[in-house]
Design an enzyme around this catalytic site. Structure first.
Site, PDB file in Angstrom:
ATOM      1  N   LEU A 536       0.807  -1.220   0.000  1.00 61.80           N
ATOM      2  CA  LEU A 536       0.000   0.000   0.000  1.00 61.80           C
ATOM      3  C   LEU A 536       0.838   1.267   0.000  1.00 61.80           C
ATOM      4  O   LEU A 536       0.421   2.296  -0.500  1.00 61.80           O
ATOM      5  CB  LEU A 536      -0.927   0.028   1.223  1.00 61.80           C
ATOM      6  CG  LEU A 536      -2.025  -1.037   1.305  1.00 61.80           C
ATOM      7  CD1 LEU A 536      -2.751  -0.940   2.624  1.00 61.80           C
ATOM      8  CD2 LEU A 536      -3.000  -0.882   0.154  1.00 61.80           C
ATOM      9  N   GLY A 539       4.766   3.955   5.504  1.00 61.29           N
ATOM     10  CA  GLY A 539       4.356   4.765   6.648  1.00 61.29           C
ATOM     11  C   GLY A 539       5.616   5.111   7.405  1.00 61.29           C
ATOM     12  O   GLY A 539       6.706   4.761   6.976  1.00 61.29           O
ATOM     13  N   GLY A 540       5.500   5.798   8.526  1.00 58.73           N
ATOM     14  CA  GLY A 540       6.683   6.076   9.328  1.00 58.73           C
ATOM     15  C   GLY A 540       7.316   4.750   9.712  1.00 58.73           C
ATOM     16  O   GLY A 540       6.644   3.874  10.222  1.00 58.73           O
ATOM     17  N   PHE A 541       8.589   4.596   9.419  1.00 59.72           N
ATOM     18  CA  PHE A 541       9.372   3.423   9.836  1.00 59.72           C
ATOM     19  C   PHE A 541       8.941   2.091   9.242  1.00 59.72           C
ATOM     20  O   PHE A 541       9.266   1.049   9.787  1.00 59.72           O
ATOM     21  CB  PHE A 541       9.403   3.289  11.354  1.00 59.72           C
ATOM     22  CG  PHE A 541      10.038   4.463  11.998  1.00 59.72           C
ATOM     23  CD1 PHE A 541      11.404   4.637  11.920  1.00 59.72           C
ATOM     24  CD2 PHE A 541       9.269   5.398  12.649  1.00 59.72           C
ATOM     25  CE1 PHE A 541      11.994   5.737  12.485  1.00 59.72           C
ATOM     26  CE2 PHE A 541       9.864   6.509  13.220  1.00 59.72           C
ATOM     27  CZ  PHE A 541      11.227   6.673  13.137  1.00 59.72           C
ATOM     28  N   VAL A 544       3.646  -0.605   4.369  1.00 62.39           N
ATOM     29  CA  VAL A 544       2.291  -0.987   4.747  1.00 62.39           C
ATOM     30  C   VAL A 544       1.700  -1.890   3.664  1.00 62.39           C
ATOM     31  O   VAL A 544       1.819  -1.596   2.472  1.00 62.39           O
ATOM     32  CB  VAL A 544       1.398   0.249   4.946  1.00 62.39           C
ATOM     33  CG1 VAL A 544       0.029  -0.160   5.453  1.00 62.39           C
ATOM     34  CG2 VAL A 544       2.046   1.223   5.922  1.00 62.39           C
ATOM     35  N   LYS A 558       1.286  -2.804   9.062  1.00 65.94           N
ATOM     36  CA  LYS A 558       2.490  -1.976   8.996  1.00 65.94           C
ATOM     37  C   LYS A 558       3.656  -2.824   9.473  1.00 65.94           C
ATOM     38  O   LYS A 558       3.735  -3.229  10.625  1.00 65.94           O
ATOM     39  CB  LYS A 558       2.334  -0.741   9.865  1.00 65.94           C
ATOM     40  CG  LYS A 558       3.556   0.149   9.832  1.00 65.94           C
ATOM     41  CD  LYS A 558       3.236   1.533  10.320  1.00 65.94           C
ATOM     42  CE  LYS A 558       4.273   1.980  11.324  1.00 65.94           C
ATOM     43  NZ  LYS A 558       3.976   3.265  11.897  1.00 65.94           N
ATOM     44  N   ASP A 655       4.055  14.066  13.674  1.00 68.90           N
ATOM     45  CA  ASP A 655       4.235  13.896  12.222  1.00 68.90           C
ATOM     46  C   ASP A 655       2.901  13.972  11.508  1.00 68.90           C
ATOM     47  O   ASP A 655       2.584  13.134  10.683  1.00 68.90           O
ATOM     48  CB  ASP A 655       4.951  12.573  11.929  1.00 68.90           C
ATOM     49  CG  ASP A 655       5.467  12.517  10.495  1.00 68.90           C
ATOM     50  OD1 ASP A 655       5.665  13.601   9.892  1.00 68.90           O
ATOM     51  OD2 ASP A 655       5.661  11.415   9.966  1.00 68.90           O
TER      52      ASP A 655
END
Ligand SMILES: *[C@@H]1O[C@H](CO)[C@@H](O)[C@H](O)[C@H]1NC(C)=O
Ligand SMILES: *[C@@H]1O[C@H](CO)[C@@H](O)[C@H](O)[C@H]1NC(C)=O
Ligand SMILES: *[C@@H]1O[C@H](CO)[C@@H](O)[C@H](O)[C@H]1NC(C)=O
Ligand SMILES: *[C@@H]1O[C@H](CO)[C@@H](O)[C@H](O)[C@H]1NC(C)=O
Length: 840
Positions: A536, A539-541, A544, A558, A655
Site C-alpha cells: 500500500l 508509513g513512518g518506519f 504498509v 504496517k 508527524d
C-alpha cells in the site's frame, strides 16, 4: 553630531581646560580603531599578518580563522571554525600535513601575493600556490566559511585567485562543491582526518568516480567503501529519504565542464563531514541542547559497507552472519567463506543455458546492485525481462512503474555487487536475478530431503521445547512483576537484553490491554507473503501492506523496517498509545504481531487511502467538495484535540501530514501513524529532542531548528494541513509566481490584501461557503504563526469551527519555514506592524 555639540556647548566649555586634551585623543583612537576593525576584521592584506593567538572573524561573526591545536595535540594548525558555536568545530585546515610544533607561526600574505604560513624561522610551511599577476592581494573570510584570496585592486576584485572551498578538508558546507572539473581533470574530494586529533589526510575520502560519474563514493584508499547510488534527477538512491534528511537537499550538476555535488540546507549551521571511521555524516547544530545532531550518516551498519560480502551475494544485517550467496550461487571458496572471509564472494552453481531457458527469480525489494544500465525503451515488465534475456551476460533486471506513467528498466551485466537489505526504505526495488532453470527444480528435490530431515529434527525439538516451556514458566512469574510498571520512554538507548526479551515482553506488558496478538504466520498468509500486489505504501518506519484474514476481514499491516534501528522503541510507543486511544477520528488498531526482528501493527483497512491521494490529484480532488473538506477539517481537529487533551494521556503526534490522514468510506478522516508520538506527563507542556523526526513542510520552525516540541507544534502542522485542504496545493512542493516561498506565506500575502478567497481550490467554486472558507483560512493562519504562544490550542480551534459567532484574533505573519535561513525570519519580525487584537 552637530546638534550634540550645540546642546552641550556649556558642558564642553566647562570641560575645556581640564579634560579636552584627554577627550580628543581618545576619540581619535576610538575612531581609528573602528576604522581599522571595519577594514581588517575579516581580511588579511599585504604586509598584514595574524600571529598565533590572534584571529579574524567573518563579517557576520559566523566563522573564525586562526591558529588552533586539536584536542590532546600540541601541534599548531591554521584553520577555520565556527565563531558562533560554543563547541569548537573546525571545518577547514590549511597546513594539514605540516603542523607547527610551537606557537611562533604567522599567517600572512607573502611577497608574491600568496597566503602563506611562516614558522619561527621565517620558512614557508604552507602556501596557497596560486599563480598571481597582481602586486597586492587580500584574503577575506566570508560568512559562508569560505576564505577567498583576491586582487586588492577594486577593478579586479571579482577575480578569485584562490579559495578554501576549492581546497576542502573533511567538511562540506552549503555552497561548496565536490566533484571533477572536466577541463582541468582536477578531481576534488573530502578527506577524513587521520585521527580525531590529527588533521593529516586519513584513509577515507568522499568524491566522484571518474569511470562511473553518476554516483559518488566514500573511498577507503582506492577501494569503494560506500556508494550514494545513482542520481535519479531528484536524489541519490542510497541516500536515505527520511524526514531528517530533507533538511539536507543534495543536488548534482553535470555539464561539459564539470560534474559536482553540493547541498543546501533549510537551516543555518549544518555540515557534512567525512569522518575518520569512514562515515559520511550530515549534522545540524541544536542550539537548545548545544550539540551537533545527526540528520543521517552512512554507512551505518555492516551491510552499508560496499561489497562487504563479495560478488553475487546478499547482505542482511538482521542475519548472523550477514552474508549469503544469492540463490543458485555458491561460495567461490567454501573454506574462506566458512571462516568468515567473504571477500571472494559467490559463483554460479549451474551454468546458464542462455536464451529463454533460464529463469528469473524475484528477490523482493532490496538495495539494487552497483553498475546499472538504463534501458531506454521498455514500457512493460515483459519488455524489460526480454531486454535482459537477449544478452547472456545480463544477470539481473529491475522494472519500476513509477506512478504517473513513467517506467524504468534497469539491467546488470557481469557479477552482481553490493546487494543488500534496504536502508530506511530508500532505493528499494524488486530485483529479478537470472538463474539456470535446473536450479529451480533441484530446489524441489531438495525439499524432499528436507522433509525427511525435518521429521527427525522435529521430534528432538519437541522434547527440547517441553523442557524450555517448563523452565520459562517459572522465570516468567518473576519477570512479570518487574515489567508491569513499564512506561514508554524517550530513551533511544536499547540494551541487548531488551531486544532479546521483546517477544515475551510485549505479550506480558500488554496483558491488561485488550489487543489481540497474531501469529507471524497468520500475517504471512494474510498478506500473501508481503506480496507486491498487496503493497500500500510507506508509513513512518515501515512498509504498509493490505492483508485479509481467513474470516475475510481486511486490514492494513504496517511492517516496521528491520533496519531502521529505532523500530522497537517506536513499536512499543505506538502499541501502548493506540491501545489506550479510542476516537472516531483516530485509526483503530486491530492487533499486533512480533517475531524476533519482525514487528507488525495491524490496523483497520481504510479503502479510500489517505487524504493526499485525493487532495493533490487533479481529478480525484473534485470528489472532495466543500462540505466534505469542512467535515475533514473538523474531524482532524477533533482527533487532535482528543490526543492533546481529552484522552487520559497528553499526546503529541509530531508527524501530522495529509498522508497520515486516512479516509473511510464516507470520507471521515482518521489520524494514523503514531510511531513518532510522545506522551507527556500531566504538567509537562514542552520538551526537546535530539532526534528531530517529522516531515519537511509540516514541521514548526522551533521544532525543525531546535528540536523543541509541544502541542503547539502539532497545531502548526494542523494549520499547514488546513491551508492545503483549502487550496489543494502542497506545501512541500510549493511553487507560485509571486515571491512566496511557502504556502503559509502565500496565504498570508493574499489575506493581507483582503483577497483570502483567492487561495481556494478552483474546484470548490460551486460548493463553497464563503464565510466558512474564510474562517478556515483565518484559523489556518493563526496556527502557522511563528510565535508558539500566539498559536491557538486545538480546543479553541474546535470551538471556533462549531460556533457561529466566534471572533478571532488577527493573525500575525506566517512563519516562513521554507526559508533556508531562519535568522532572516527573526530579523524581519520587527518590520511588521501588528494591528488588531493580539493573538491570545
Ligand atoms: C623574519 O622576517 C621579518 C620580516 O622580513 C624580519 O623582521 C624578522 O627579523 C625575520 N625573523 C627571523 C627569525 O629571521
Ligand atoms: C580602475 O579602472 C578605471 C577605468 O579603467 C581607472 O580609471 C582606474 O584608475 C582603475 N583603478 C585602479 C585602482 O586601478
Ligand atoms: C580473504 O581472502 C582473500 C582472497 O583469498 C585474501 O586475499 C585475504 O587476505 C583474506 N582475508 C583475510 C582476513 O584472511
Ligand atoms: C552483452 O552486453 C555486454 C555489456 O554491455 C556487451 O559487451 C556485449 O557485446 C553484449 N552482447 C550481445 C550479444 O549483445
Amino acid at each position: 553630531m552637530h546638534g550634540f555639540l550645540q546642546c552641550n556647548n556649556s558642558t564642553f566649555r566647562l570641560m575645556e581646560k581640564s579634560s579636552i586634551s584627554l577627550v580628543f585623543p581618545s576619540f581619535f583612537i576610538l575612531f581609528l580603531f573602528c576604522f581599522l576593525s571595519l577594514t581588517t576584521a575579516d581580511s588579511i592584506r599585504q604586509f598584514q599578518s595574524i600571529k598565533d593567538g590572534e584571529t579574524i572573524n567573518s563579517d557576520g561573526e559566523i566563522f573564525e580563522l586562526g591558529f588552533f591545536s586539536p584536542n590532546n595535540s600540541k601541534n599548531r594548525y591554521v584553520g577555520i571554525w565556527y565563531h558562533n558555536i560554543p563547541v569548537k568545530t573546525v571545518i577547514w585546515v590549511a597546513n594539514r600535513e605540516t603542523p607547527l610544533t610551537d606557537s611562533s607561526g604567522v599567517l600572512t600574505i607573502g611577497s608574491n601575493g600568496n597566503l602563506v604560513i611562516l614558522n619561527g624561522k621565517n620558512n614557508t610551511i604552507w602556501s596557497t600556490n596560486a599563480s598571481i599577476l597582481s602586486d597586492s592581494t587580500v584574503a577575506t573570510l566570508f560568512d559562508s566559511g569560505n576564505l577567498i584570496l583576491r586582487d586588492a585592486n577594486s577593478n579586479n576584485s571579482n577575480t578569485i585567485l584562490w579559495q578554501s572551498f576549492e581546497d576542502p578538508s573533511n567538511t562540506l558546507l552549503p555552497g561548496m562543491k565536490i566533484g571533477v572539473n572536466l577541463v582541468t581533470r582536477q578531481n576534488r574530494f573530502l578527506r577524513s582526518w587521520k585521527t580525531d586529533t590529527d588533521p593529516t589526510p586519513g584513509i577515507f575520502s568522499f568524491g566522484i568516480n571518474l569511470q562511473d560519474s553518476n554516483q559518488f563514493f566514500v573511498w577507503q584508499g582506492s577501494s569503494p567503501h560506500w556508494r550514494t547510488g545513482y542520481w535519479n534527477d531528484r536524489s541519490f538512491n542510497q541516500i536515505p529519504v527520511t524526514s531528517n534528511s530533507f533538511i539536507f537537499h543534495f543536488t548534482t550538476v553535470s555539464n561539459e565542464e564539470s560534474i559536482y555535488l553540493e547541498y543546501s540546507a533549510l537551516y543555518n549551521n549544518t555540515r557534512m563531514v567525512m569522518d575518520v571511521s569512514g562515515r559520511v555524516e550530515c549534522r545540524i547544530w541544536y542550539d537548545s541542547t548545544k550539540t551537533w545532531g545527526v540528520a543521517w550518516m552512512q554507512p551505518k551498519d555492516e551491510c552499508g559497507v560496499y561489497g562487504v560480502c563479495g560478488k553475487n551475494t546478499r547482505c542482511s544485517d538482521s542475519n548472523t552472519p550477514p552474508c549469503e550467496c544469492l540463490r543458485g550461487f555458491e561460495p567461490v571458496s567454501s573454506k574462506e567463506w566458512n571462516s568468515g572471509n567473504w571477500s571472494s564472494g559467490c559463483k554460479r552453481r549451474t551454468a546458464l543455458k542462455c536464451g529463454e531457458e533460464d529463469e528469473f527469480l524475484s528477490l523482493g525489494r532490496l538495495k539494487v546492485p552497483d553498475h546499472e544500465f538504463l534501458v531506454a525503451a521498455a514500457g512493460k515488465a515483459e519488455d524489460c525481462r526480454a531486454e535482459c534475456v537477449r544478452n547472456c551476460s545480463c544477470n539481473a533486471y529491475v522494472f519500476t512503474n513509477v506512478s504517473g506513467g513513467a517506467s524504468q528498466c534497469l539491467v546488470w551485466f557481469g557479477n552482481l555487487m553490493d546487494i543488500g537489505d534496504l536502508i530506511e526504505n530508500q532505493g528499494a526495488q524488486d530485483i529479478h536475478i537470472r538463474i539456470a532453470a535446473s536450479e529451480l527444480s533441484t530446489k524441489k528435490n531438495r525439499r524432499l530431503k528436507v522433509i525427511v530431515a525435518t521429521t527427525v529434527v522435529a521430534g528432538v525439538l519437541l522434547l527440547g521445547a517441553f523442557f524450555y516451556c517448563f523452565r520459562r514458566m517459572a522465570w516468567k512469574k518473576a519477570k512479570h512483576r518487574r515489567m508491569s510498571t513499564w512506561v514508554p520512554s524517550d530513551s533511544s538507548a536499547q540494551s541487548a537484553s531488551d531486544l532479546l526479551d521483546t517477544d515475551m515482553f510485549v505479550k506480558d506488558g500488554l496483558k491488561g490491554v485488550d489487543i489481540p496478538f497474531f501469529e507471524f504466520n497468520t500475517i504471512v498468509v494474510a498478506t500473501d507473503n508481503f506480496s507486491q500486489l498487496n503493497y500500500l505504501g510507506e508509513g513512518g518506519f515501515g512498509s504498509v501492506y493490505k492483508g485479509k484474514l481467513p474470516g475475510g476481514q481486511e486490514m492494513a499491516v504496517k511492517r516496521l523496517s528491520r533496519t531502521s534501528g529505532q523500530g522497537l522503541e517506536e513499536f512499543k510507543t505506538e502499541l501502548v498509545l493506540i491501545a489506550k486511544l479510542q476516537h472516531r477520528n483516530l485509526v483503530r488498531l486491530l492487533g499486533y504481531s512480533i517475531k524476533q526482528e519482525e514487528k507488525m501493527l495491524l490496523y483497520e483497512y481504510l479503502p479510500n487511502k489517505s487524504l493526499d491521494s485525493f487532495l493533490f490529484d487533479k481529478d480525484r480532488c473534485k470528489i472532495l467538495d466543500w462540505e466534505k473538506r469542512f467535515n475533514i477539517i473538523l474531524g482532524i481537529a477533533r482527533g487532535l484535540l482528543y490526543l492533546h487533551q481529552d484522552s487520559r494521556l497528553r499526546i503529541i503526534h509530531r508527524d501530522l501530514k495529509t498522508s497520515n490522514i486516512l479516509l473511510d468510506e464516507e470520507m471521515n478522516p482518521k489520524i494514523s501513524d503514531f510511531g513518532m508520538a510522545r506522551i507527556f506527563g500531566g504538567n509537562q507542556t514542552q520538551a526537546n529532542t535530539n532526534r528531530v523526526v517529522g516531515t519537511y513542510g509540516y514541521m514548526s520552525p522551533e521544532y525543525a531548528s531546535h528540536g523543541l516540541f509541544s502541542v503547539k507544534s502539532d497545531v502548526f502542522s494542523f494549520g499547514v494541513i488546513l491551508l492545503e485542504i483549502i487550496s489543494g496545493m502542497k506545501n512541500n512542493s510549493f511553487f507560485h509566481s509571486d515571491e512566496s516561498s511557502s504556502l503559509p506565506e502565500h496565504a498570508w500575502g493574499l489575506w493581507k490584501e483582503n483577497n483570502g478567497l483567492a487561495l481556494m481550490d478552483p474546484s470548490l467554486r460551486e460548493t463553497c461557503n464563503t464565510s466558512e472558507v474564510l474562517k478556515c483560512i483565518h484559523v489556518g493562519l493563526l496556527c502557522v504563526q511563528e510565535n508558539v504562544t500566539d498559536r491557538p490550542t486545538m480546543a479553541s480551534v474546535v470551538a471556533t469551527f462549531v460556533s457561529e459567532t466566534a471572533s478571532l484574533p488577527t493573525p500575525k505573519q506566517a512563519a516562513f519555514i521554507m526559508r533556508r535561513d531562519l535568522s532572516e525570519v527573526q530579523c524581519s519580525k520587527n518590520e511588521i506592524t501588528f494591528t488588531g487584537v493580539e493573538g491570545r
